[in-house]
Write an enzyme that holds these catalytic residues in place. Structure first.
Site, PDB file in Angstrom:
ATOM      1  CG  ASP A   9      -1.660   1.239   1.423  1.00 45.82           C
ATOM      2  OD1 ASP A   9      -2.274   1.688   0.447  1.00 45.82           O
ATOM      3  OD2 ASP A   9      -1.634   1.816   2.539  1.00 45.82           O
ATOM      4  CG  ASP A  11      -1.624   7.578   0.504  1.00 40.13           C
ATOM      5  OD1 ASP A  11      -0.793   8.462   0.264  1.00 40.13           O
ATOM      6  OD2 ASP A  11      -2.543   7.278  -0.288  1.00 40.13           O
TER       7      ASP A  11
HETATM    8  C1  BG6 Z   1      -5.582   5.896   0.170  1.00 37.16           C
HETATM    9  C2  BG6 Z   1      -5.532   6.664   1.454  1.00 37.16           C
HETATM   10  O1  BG6 Z   1      -4.321   5.349  -0.080  1.00 37.16           O
HETATM   11  O2  BG6 Z   1      -5.927   6.730  -0.925  1.00 37.16           O
HETATM   12  C3  BG6 Z   1      -6.801   7.460   1.668  1.00 37.16           C
HETATM   13  O3  BG6 Z   1      -5.381   5.751   2.514  1.00 37.16           O
HETATM   14  C4  BG6 Z   1      -7.075   8.326   0.442  1.00 37.16           C
HETATM   15  O4  BG6 Z   1      -6.658   8.248   2.826  1.00 37.16           O
HETATM   16  C5  BG6 Z   1      -7.163   7.426  -0.781  1.00 37.16           C
HETATM   17  O5  BG6 Z   1      -8.280   9.055   0.610  1.00 37.16           O
HETATM   18  C6  BG6 Z   1      -7.457   8.192  -2.066  1.00 37.16           C
HETATM   19  O6  BG6 Z   1      -6.355   9.004  -2.369  1.00 37.16           O
HETATM   20  P1  BG6 Z   1      -6.330  10.147  -3.456  1.00 37.16           P
HETATM   21  O7  BG6 Z   1      -4.887  10.569  -3.466  1.00 37.16           O
HETATM   22  O8  BG6 Z   1      -6.766   9.547  -4.766  1.00 37.16           O
HETATM   23  O9  BG6 Z   1      -7.269  11.207  -3.017  1.00 37.16           O
HETATM   24 MG    MG Z   2      -2.651   3.198   3.575  1.00 40.57          MG
END
Ligand code: BG6
Ligand code: MG
Length: 213
Positions: A9, A11
């Site tokens: 993963d 984030d």
């Molecule tokens: C995930 C995160 O990886 O991505 C979430 O854990 C986030 O917090 C989601 O909302 C969507 O990310 P993005 O960058 O497309 O807004």
């Molecule tokens: Mg994550």
């Protein structure tokens, strides 16, 4: 168990951006008058941008028009991207870089399985894109986490069975996705997933590849 592929993963596992998402969603929730703390944010971790906003609206029992919905998604992402402008390799979470080098050297397949539509941009800022054989992100899946599609696509790209791959996750939705896909799931960096995950490490410096080889 002979592990031949690692799926990360993004984030909260590779990089510190989970906190930036929280701050940006908090700002959105404040605008909507929805009480939002780290506790509520836990429900959002790992899920897509659209599902996150739906979750905040549900939490506050707030109803908005489709155009307001789209405007909030846009402003959340702009605020978020602004907050990660200076992201660089020093924002990698502990143990990530060493593990990537070690695994690459051993010929283990490496992939990212993220709900984020910003994943490739972030990997570029971090300067680690070249490590990965495949990046499956929020632009490439029809069923987001907790559905296993993102990780199944990764394993299929590797030409490996899910049982031959480890998924590293910091979110409950991601651990659920990994389990549903038949992967070996490892929770990392978020004590909230300690109970749920098959194995848990505080950070990736604690993970020893040789224990899974
Ligand atoms: C995930 C995160 O990886 O991505 C979430 O854990 C986030 O917090 C989601 O909302 C969507 O990310 P993005 O960058 O497309 O807004
Ligand atoms: Mg994550």
């Amino acid at each position: 168990m002979k592990i031949k592929g690692l799926l990360f993963d993004l984030d909260g596992v590779i990089v510190t951006t989970e906190h930036n998402h929280f701050v940006a969603w908090k700002r959105t929730a404040d605008e909507l008058g929805v009480p939002f703390t780290e506790r509520e944010n836990e429900l959002l971790k790992g899920i897509s941008r659209i599902d996150s906003l739906k979750m905040i609206l549900n939490l506050g029992n707030v109803f908005i028009s489709d155009s307001e919905f789209d405007a909030l998604l846009k402003s959340k992402n702009e605020f978020y991207l602004d907050s990660i402008q200076s992201l660089n390799q020093s924002d990698l979470l502990p143990g990530v870089f060493d593990l990537l080098i070690k695994a690459k050297f051993q010929g283990i397949k490496l992939g990212v399985g993220s709900s984020s539509k910003n994943a490739n941009f972030i990997l570029g800022l971090l300067g680690i894109s070249d490590f990965f054989d495949v990046v499956i992100d929020g632009n490439g899946v029809s069923d987001p986490k907790p559905h296993p599609e993102v990780f199944l696509n990764g394993a299929s790209f590797f030409g490996l069975a899910p049982t031959e791959c480890i998924v590293f996750e910091d979110a409950a939705s991601g651990i659920q996705a990994a389990k549903a896909g038949g992967f070996f799931d490892i929770g990392v960096g978020n004590p909230e997933v300690k109970e749920l995950a098959t194995k848990y490490y505080n950070d990736l410096t604690e993970f020893r590849l040789e224990d899974y080889g």
